[in-house]
Design a protein around this motif. Structure first.
Motif, PDB file in Angstrom:
ATOM      1  N   GLU A 163      51.923  45.696 110.234  1.00  0.00           N
ATOM      2  CA  GLU A 163      52.633  46.129 109.028  1.00  0.00           C
ATOM      3  C   GLU A 163      52.053  47.439 108.498  1.00  0.00           C
ATOM      4  O   GLU A 163      52.803  48.316 108.043  1.00  0.00           O
ATOM      5  N   GLU A 164      50.747  47.592 108.558  1.00  0.00           N
ATOM      6  CA  GLU A 164      50.123  48.827 108.092  1.00  0.00           C
ATOM      7  C   GLU A 164      50.534  50.011 108.971  1.00  0.00           C
ATOM      8  O   GLU A 164      50.782  51.114 108.468  1.00  0.00           O
ATOM      9  N   LEU A 165      50.619  49.805 110.288  1.00  0.00           N
ATOM     10  CA  LEU A 165      51.042  50.871 111.191  1.00  0.00           C
ATOM     11  C   LEU A 165      52.487  51.266 110.930  1.00  0.00           C
ATOM     12  O   LEU A 165      52.849  52.446 110.950  1.00  0.00           O
ATOM     13  N   ARG A 166      53.348  50.276 110.678  1.00  0.00           N
ATOM     14  CA  ARG A 166      54.744  50.573 110.359  1.00  0.00           C
ATOM     15  C   ARG A 166      54.856  51.391 109.077  1.00  0.00           C
ATOM     16  O   ARG A 166      55.661  52.325 108.988  1.00  0.00           O
ATOM     17  N   ALA A 167      54.061  51.029 108.085  1.00  0.00           N
ATOM     18  CA  ALA A 167      54.084  51.769 106.822  1.00  0.00           C
ATOM     19  C   ALA A 167      53.613  53.209 107.030  1.00  0.00           C
ATOM     20  O   ALA A 167      54.183  54.154 106.459  1.00  0.00           O
ATOM     21  N   LEU A 168      52.582  53.396 107.872  1.00  0.00           N
ATOM     22  CA  LEU A 168      52.112  54.751 108.158  1.00  0.00           C
ATOM     23  C   LEU A 168      53.160  55.558 108.904  1.00  0.00           C
ATOM     24  O   LEU A 168      53.366  56.745 108.620  1.00  0.00           O
ATOM     25  N   ASP A 169      53.835  54.931 109.874  1.00  0.00           N
ATOM     26  CA  ASP A 169      54.894  55.620 110.620  1.00  0.00           C
ATOM     27  C   ASP A 169      56.030  56.030 109.693  1.00  0.00           C
ATOM     28  O   ASP A 169      56.579  57.133 109.805  1.00  0.00           O
ATOM     29  N   LEU A 170      56.411  55.148 108.782  1.00  0.00           N
ATOM     30  CA  LEU A 170      57.487  55.449 107.838  1.00  0.00           C
ATOM     31  C   LEU A 170      57.093  56.598 106.924  1.00  0.00           C
ATOM     32  O   LEU A 170      57.898  57.510 106.666  1.00  0.00           O
ATOM     33  N   ALA A 171      55.850  56.580 106.445  1.00  0.00           N
ATOM     34  CA  ALA A 171      55.382  57.656 105.573  1.00  0.00           C
ATOM     35  C   ALA A 171      55.358  58.989 106.317  1.00  0.00           C
ATOM     36  O   ALA A 171      55.749  60.028 105.770  1.00  0.00           O
ATOM     37  N   ALA A 172      54.928  58.959 107.593  1.00  0.00           N
ATOM     38  CA  ALA A 172      54.888  60.191 108.381  1.00  0.00           C
ATOM     39  C   ALA A 172      56.292  60.718 108.641  1.00  0.00           C
ATOM     40  O   ALA A 172      56.551  61.915 108.537  1.00  0.00           O
ATOM     41  N   SER A 173      57.223  59.816 108.968  1.00  0.00           N
ATOM     42  CA  SER A 173      58.609  60.227 109.215  1.00  0.00           C
ATOM     43  C   SER A 173      59.242  60.816 107.960  1.00  0.00           C
ATOM     44  O   SER A 173      59.966  61.816 108.013  1.00  0.00           O
ATOM     45  N   THR A 174      58.959  60.214 106.811  1.00  0.00           N
ATOM     46  CA  THR A 174      59.499  60.722 105.551  1.00  0.00           C
ATOM     47  C   THR A 174      58.945  62.109 105.247  1.00  0.00           C
ATOM     48  O   THR A 174      59.684  63.008 104.820  1.00  0.00           O
ATOM     49  N   ALA A 175      57.651  62.294 105.483  1.00  0.00           N
ATOM     50  CA  ALA A 175      57.031  63.596 105.225  1.00  0.00           C
ATOM     51  C   ALA A 175      57.622  64.670 106.136  1.00  0.00           C
ATOM     52  O   ALA A 175      57.879  65.796 105.708  1.00  0.00           O
ATOM     53  N   ILE A 176      57.857  64.318 107.420  1.00  0.00           N
ATOM     54  CA  ILE A 176      58.444  65.289 108.363  1.00  0.00           C
ATOM     55  C   ILE A 176      59.863  65.633 107.933  1.00  0.00           C
ATOM     56  O   ILE A 176      60.294  66.798 107.983  1.00  0.00           O
ATOM     57  N   GLY A 177      60.632  64.634 107.493  1.00  0.00           N
ATOM     58  CA  GLY A 177      62.004  64.887 107.039  1.00  0.00           C
ATOM     59  C   GLY A 177      62.048  65.806 105.835  1.00  0.00           C
ATOM     60  O   GLY A 177      62.876  66.722 105.764  1.00  0.00           O
ATOM     61  N   LEU A 178      61.180  65.602 104.876  1.00  0.00           N
ATOM     62  CA  LEU A 178      61.127  66.461 103.696  1.00  0.00           C
ATOM     63  C   LEU A 178      60.733  67.885 104.068  1.00  0.00           C
ATOM     64  O   LEU A 178      61.272  68.851 103.522  1.00  0.00           O
ATOM     65  N   ARG A 179      59.806  68.006 105.004  1.00  0.00           N
ATOM     66  CA  ARG A 179      59.382  69.339 105.423  1.00  0.00           C
ATOM     67  C   ARG A 179      60.520  70.079 106.112  1.00  0.00           C
ATOM     68  O   ARG A 179      60.759  71.273 105.871  1.00  0.00           O
ATOM     69  N   ASP A 180      61.287  69.379 106.962  1.00  0.00           N
ATOM     70  CA  ASP A 180      62.422  70.007 107.645  1.00  0.00           C
ATOM     71  C   ASP A 180      63.482  70.441 106.644  1.00  0.00           C
ATOM     72  O   ASP A 180      64.113  71.505 106.795  1.00  0.00           O
ATOM     73  N   ASP A 181      63.707  69.635 105.594  1.00  0.00           N
ATOM     74  CA  ASP A 181      64.686  70.013 104.564  1.00  0.00           C
ATOM     75  C   ASP A 181      64.250  71.275 103.842  1.00  0.00           C
ATOM     76  O   ASP A 181      65.069  72.166 103.556  1.00  0.00           O
ATOM     77  N   ASP A 182      62.963  71.386 103.562  1.00  0.00           N
ATOM     78  CA  ASP A 182      62.453  72.586 102.891  1.00  0.00           C
ATOM     79  C   ASP A 182      62.624  73.814 103.768  1.00  0.00           C
ATOM     80  O   ASP A 182      62.966  74.897 103.286  1.00  0.00           O
ATOM     81  N   VAL A 183      62.395  73.655 105.087  1.00  0.00           N
ATOM     82  CA  VAL A 183      62.541  74.785 106.009  1.00  0.00           C
ATOM     83  C   VAL A 183      63.991  75.242 106.068  1.00  0.00           C
ATOM     84  O   VAL A 183      64.293  76.443 106.044  1.00  0.00           O
ATOM     85  N   ARG A 184      64.939  74.286 106.128  1.00  0.00           N
ATOM     86  CA  ARG A 184      66.356  74.643 106.187  1.00  0.00           C
ATOM     87  C   ARG A 184      66.797  75.355 104.904  1.00  0.00           C
ATOM     88  O   ARG A 184      67.560  76.312 104.940  1.00  0.00           O
ATOM     89  N   GLN A 185      66.313  74.884 103.763  1.00  0.00           N
ATOM     90  CA  GLN A 185      66.660  75.539 102.502  1.00  0.00           C
ATOM     91  C   GLN A 185      66.122  76.961 102.450  1.00  0.00           C
ATOM     92  O   GLN A 185      66.790  77.881 101.965  1.00  0.00           O
ATOM     93  N   ASP A 186      64.897  77.158 102.984  1.00  0.00           N
ATOM     94  CA  ASP A 186      64.329  78.508 103.006  1.00  0.00           C
ATOM     95  C   ASP A 186      65.122  79.425 103.928  1.00  0.00           C
ATOM     96  O   ASP A 186      65.293  80.620 103.656  1.00  0.00           O
ATOM     97  N   ASP A 187      65.648  78.892 105.057  1.00  0.00           N
ATOM     98  CA  ASP A 187      66.432  79.700 105.982  1.00  0.00           C
ATOM     99  C   ASP A 187      67.791  80.063 105.402  1.00  0.00           C
ATOM    100  O   ASP A 187      68.332  81.141 105.648  1.00  0.00           O
TER     101      ASP A 187
END
Length: 222
Positions: free
Chosen positions: A179-203
């Motif tokens: 369960e802890e690994l799943r939570a870490l994976d979800l947090a990492a995926s969410t962080a990557i998604g937010l970063r990609d959204d910021d990059v697209r907005q900057d472009d």
């Protein structure tokens, strides 16, 4: 381990002398505690409460060799780790010892019994009654300790129940880790998604700015 260098020598000579002295091996102590323990301080392992085998008040003979007295301590056996505290609500144990096949527990007389650890350290203990003392020996035998007399040892049925308890504990640990690994994976995926959204907005920002300027210039000329 630090080595004090003598005065009057060069730094290179001091370094060569230090290099020539073999380093001492670090010995892992099975017995530890806040007082009287050898080697570096050791922190007791955290064990799931479901692995609790036995707990209660036990008297331990302590003090100077010429004047040893019975001292009341609160003992807790979790997994294969025996801890004792000054009182039931104490935050940390005074000492702890790992119970294994290298330990020997013996009934002495009445409620008195002894526990000998792997380092030949022997504790003289006394339960609330003879029956209570035998229950402690039985719990030690579940951890692999040699028990005398043999009729105080755990039965095959006790060992089967103990093995089932360990299996449930390991499954519980595995489940929590998953369960802890799943939570870490979800947090990492969410962080990557937010970063990609910021990059697209900057472009997209420069394109919107240049398009607006072109329209404004055309209306001005007309």
């Amino acid at each position: 381990f630090g080595i004090d260098g003598g005065g009057g020598g060069s730094s290179s000579d001091s370094a060569s002398r230090k290099a020539s002295i073999p380093k001492k091996a670090v010995v892992k102590e099975v017995v530890g505690g806040a007082k009287g323990s050898r080697g570096p301080p050791v922190t007791p392992r955290k064990v799931n409460k479901k692995m609790l085998l036995r707990k209660g008040w036990v008297e331990k003979k302590g003090g100077a060799s010429f004047r040893r007295t019975w001292q009341r301590r609160y003992f807790v056996l979790k997994g294969d780790l025996l801890e004792w505290y000054a009182h039931e609500q104490a935050p940390t144990p005074q000492k702890f010892v790992q119970i294994s096949h290298k330990c020997t527990a013996k009934m002495v007389k009445g409620a008195e019994f002894t526990l000998e650890a792997a380092q030949r350290k022997t504790w003289h203990l006394r339960g609330r009654s003879e029956k209570d003392a035998k229950k402690w020996l039985k719990a030690f035998s579940l951890c692999g300790a040699v028990v005398e007399p043999a009729d105080c040892a755990a039965t095959d049925s006790d060992r089967e129940q103990h093995a089932a308890l360990i299996e449930r504990h390991l499954l519980d640990v595995h489940h929590r880790a998953t369960e802890e690994l799943r939570a870490l994976d979800l947090a990492a995926s969410t962080a990557i998604g937010l970063r990609d959204d910021d990059v697209r907005q900057d472009d997209d920002a420069p394109r919107r700015g240049s398009g607006g300027g072109g329209v404004g210039g055309g209306s001005g000329v007309g």
